[in-house]
Write a protein that holds these residues in place. Sequence first.
Motif, PDB file in Angstrom:
ATOM      1  N   UNK A 265       0.831  -1.209   0.000  1.00 24.37           N
ATOM      2  CA  UNK A 265       0.000   0.000   0.000  1.00 24.37           C
ATOM      3  C   UNK A 265       0.863   1.256   0.000  1.00 24.37           C
ATOM      4  N   UNK A 266       2.079   1.149   0.519  1.00 20.48           N
ATOM      5  CA  UNK A 266       2.967   2.312   0.560  1.00 20.48           C
ATOM      6  C   UNK A 266       3.807   2.448  -0.704  1.00 20.48           C
ATOM      7  N   UNK A 267       4.133   1.309  -1.339  1.00 20.45           N
ATOM      8  CA  UNK A 267       5.118   1.345  -2.427  1.00 20.45           C
ATOM      9  C   UNK A 267       4.540   1.120  -3.811  1.00 20.45           C
ATOM     10  N   UNK A 268       3.333   0.562  -3.918  1.00 20.82           N
ATOM     11  CA  UNK A 268       2.804   0.210  -5.235  1.00 20.82           C
ATOM     12  C   UNK A 268       1.552   1.022  -5.550  1.00 20.82           C
ATOM     13  N   UNK A 269       1.718   2.000  -6.405  1.00 23.09           N
ATOM     14  CA  UNK A 269       0.574   2.825  -6.817  1.00 23.09           C
ATOM     15  C   UNK A 269      -0.227   2.179  -7.937  1.00 23.09           C
ATOM     16  N   UNK A 270       0.206   0.971  -8.365  1.00 25.66           N
ATOM     17  CA  UNK A 270      -0.484   0.264  -9.458  1.00 25.66           C
ATOM     18  C   UNK A 270      -1.322  -0.905  -8.953  1.00 25.66           C
ATOM     19  N   UNK A 271      -1.477  -1.012  -7.620  1.00 24.63           N
ATOM     20  CA  UNK A 271      -2.176  -2.166  -7.062  1.00 24.63           C
ATOM     21  C   UNK A 271      -3.311  -1.731  -6.152  1.00 24.63           C
ATOM     22  N   UNK A 272      -4.449  -2.398  -6.285  1.00 22.80           N
ATOM     23  CA  UNK A 272      -5.527  -2.277  -5.308  1.00 22.80           C
ATOM     24  C   UNK A 272      -5.243  -3.309  -4.213  1.00 22.80           C
ATOM     25  N   UNK A 273      -5.225  -2.875  -2.957  1.00 24.89           N
ATOM     26  CA  UNK A 273      -4.921  -3.761  -1.828  1.00 24.89           C
ATOM     27  C   UNK A 273      -5.934  -3.512  -0.715  1.00 24.89           C
ATOM     28  N   UNK A 274      -6.527  -4.603  -0.225  1.00 25.10           N
ATOM     29  CA  UNK A 274      -7.445  -4.509   0.915  1.00 25.10           C
ATOM     30  C   UNK A 274      -7.390  -5.820   1.680  1.00 25.10           C
ATOM     31  N   UNK A 275      -7.886  -5.783   2.920  1.00 23.14           N
ATOM     32  CA  UNK A 275      -7.933  -6.977   3.757  1.00 23.14           C
ATOM     33  C   UNK A 275      -9.351  -7.148   4.274  1.00 23.14           C
ATOM     34  N   UNK A 276      -9.913  -8.355   4.089  1.00 23.21           N
ATOM     35  CA  UNK A 276     -11.246  -8.660   4.600  1.00 23.21           C
ATOM     36  C   UNK A 276     -11.103  -9.158   6.047  1.00 23.21           C
ATOM     37  N   UNK A 277     -11.905  -8.602   6.932  1.00 24.15           N
ATOM     38  CA  UNK A 277     -11.801  -8.905   8.362  1.00 24.15           C
ATOM     39  C   UNK A 277     -12.486 -10.241   8.670  1.00 24.15           C
ATOM     40  N   UNK A 278     -11.838 -11.317   8.264  1.00 27.67           N
ATOM     41  CA  UNK A 278     -12.334 -12.660   8.556  1.00 27.67           C
ATOM     42  C   UNK A 278     -11.167 -13.638   8.481  1.00 27.67           C
ATOM     43  N   UNK A 279     -11.262 -14.753   9.225  1.00 30.68           N
ATOM     44  CA  UNK A 279     -10.290 -15.850   9.095  1.00 30.68           C
ATOM     45  C   UNK A 279      -8.843 -15.354   9.188  1.00 30.68           C
ATOM     46  N   UNK A 280      -8.543 -14.577  10.244  1.00 28.16           N
ATOM     47  CA  UNK A 280      -7.205 -14.039  10.494  1.00 28.16           C
ATOM     48  C   UNK A 280      -6.742 -13.057   9.413  1.00 28.16           C
ATOM     49  N   UNK A 281      -7.693 -12.478   8.716  1.00 29.59           N
ATOM     50  CA  UNK A 281      -7.357 -11.444   7.739  1.00 29.59           C
ATOM     51  C   UNK A 281      -7.022 -12.015   6.388  1.00 29.59           C
ATOM     52  N   UNK A 282      -7.929 -11.833   5.397  1.00 28.25           N
ATOM     53  CA  UNK A 282      -7.702 -12.343   4.040  1.00 28.25           C
ATOM     54  C   UNK A 282      -7.442 -11.147   3.127  1.00 28.25           C
ATOM     55  N   UNK A 283      -6.211 -11.060   2.643  1.00 33.30           N
ATOM     56  CA  UNK A 283      -5.816  -9.938   1.803  1.00 33.30           C
ATOM     57  C   UNK A 283      -6.146 -10.164   0.338  1.00 33.30           C
ATOM     58  N   UNK A 284      -6.460  -9.072  -0.363  1.00 33.55           N
ATOM     59  CA  UNK A 284      -6.752  -9.104  -1.795  1.00 33.55           C
ATOM     60  C   UNK A 284      -5.823  -8.125  -2.495  1.00 33.55           C
ATOM     61  N   UNK A 285      -5.138  -8.600  -3.520  1.00 36.48           N
ATOM     62  CA  UNK A 285      -4.208  -7.767  -4.284  1.00 36.48           C
ATOM     63  C   UNK A 285      -4.572  -7.902  -5.751  1.00 36.48           C
TER      64      UNK A 285
END
Length: 590
Positions: free
Chosen positions: A524-544
């Motif tokens: 999230x700090x270094x890549x301006x070409x990526x959508x990044x989020x984390x779903x608050x379930x199952x110890x945090x599931x990240x989406x890139x």
Amino acid sequence: MHPTSLNKMKAFVEVYLHQFAGHPLIIVDVGSQAVGNMPTYRAFFERPSWKYFGLDVEAGNNVDIMVEDPYNWKEIEDGFADVVISGQAFEHIEFPWLTIKEIYRILKPSGLCCLIVPSSGPEHKYPYDCWRFYPDGMKALAKWAGFEVVEVFTDWGLGPWQDTFAVFQKPASREGKKAPFPKFENRRVAETVYLKAFSDRPVNPEYYLRASKLLRERGETEEALRLLKTAVSMFPQHPQLRAETVEVYLEDGKPELALEHVLFLLKFRPFFPHTIRVTSGILEHLKGEDKQLVLDQLPGDPGGLRRMAGIAENTGSYRLAVECWKKLIEKNPSDINAKCMLALSFKGAGELETFKKIFKEVLAFQLREEILNRTTIIQLLINHFGFESYLEIGVERGINFFQIEAPFKYAVDPKFLIPGGYGDLDGCGFFEMTSDEFFENPPPEIKARGIDIVFIDGLHTYEQSLRDVENALRYLKPNGIIVLHDCLPDSPATAAPTLEEAKKRPDFKGTWTGEVYKTVMHLRAARSDLFVAVVDTDWGVGLVKRGTPESSLDLPLEKIRTMKFEEFVRFKDFYLNLKPIGWFFTWLNT
């Protein structure tokens, strides 16, 4: 000289030297002095053509050659003896590796060395008591001196001394003096004497366990059963003897006779791995009421069932594991993990169709009930976008991997823990290697066409999870998605940099997510070409996903690298772009 030592030396003479009774042999007995009225080996070597010499560092009864230096026998020439023996002496020699060199020196080429040394027993100084020898210790001495090992055996459980017996042979030579012996193979002298001791009814259960295994190796199943029946009558509360009895009955095709022993074993706590193995083995054969008797003895509480199932999996006892997981599911039909473990246990037991069916049902149930976790997020993405190729990094047993339905599936793990292995699973690519090695040279079809969806659940360090994301992006299709697991730690132990560090912390409760959260922050700090989020379930599931970020972090990478959990947790929602469960369904459809 105790009786078991005398018996073995007598057997050595009868088995190895009997055919050479008419040959002129020179025998040297190292440490021969008779202490008190104890018998010696001399009588075994009384043949007209043989010459027996007792050797020791002091004059005394049964000593013919006294050496001044215990490690330099200048009184004896090279190649003097055909046979060198020593019994109950090496434990008293301070530097036995020097003594074995002298034995080698005074032996003729192809000459024999026979040693009998205790592996246990109380201290007895004459004037020292320095050593006890196991088989590996004997082999080490032989290797050091240059001998070839003919046989080595320890009297496990027999008498207080449990002697280790060894026969070595000096390599043959075409030059100089040589003994009249051929190259000897193992004649199992000590093993035979050991088994004969059964007639004296030894009082150590270890003897019966070792002896029964030897008899089974020799194919003497009936004799092994006879020995074990005696042992169980002598030690009725000994679980290992009972378990060994069950194994022999199973080998002999008589599982019904093993039933009483299994029922007895299942009353013991904690469970021994041996108990678990034989219980699983008997479940393979029993039917009807007999089988139900065993099942009724399984633990009644979920904790006990899980412990038994865990031992069953670790010992490859999958038939018992199946029954444990079935019983757990009866108690809690919605236990998804138990159903997955049941499926894997069927896989280990060789029932592939049942294994596949259960995993299919588990996935369908979760989707139907709209349960959102790593597995359903991946499957919903596959279904919604029509993804065809799926790559999972960090598979272990495959609980997540085997639920996922996709036309092309690839699994990467340095060490798969899949019950029964993965060689019988068609339609999937398994790569037992590190993710770095995989990405260095992925399959040709991935190089050519890329991959639709990648799930990263491998080594949870900041450095490795970041490298896995960056490597995956090299082969990710333009509209592909990377899913990251364990992005949301809940404690300093859970967020520790390594599993080893997590285990050292007092707040460790068995779960380790590592520093994957720092990888999310880094992207999230270094890549301006990526959508990044984390779903608050199952110890945090990240989406890139490639595309415009929803928001970015204005943080130096060095600050992210050194950030402590306490600072992260204060602003975790912002740092991770953390989303509630309902957000995912909206995002998926838009």
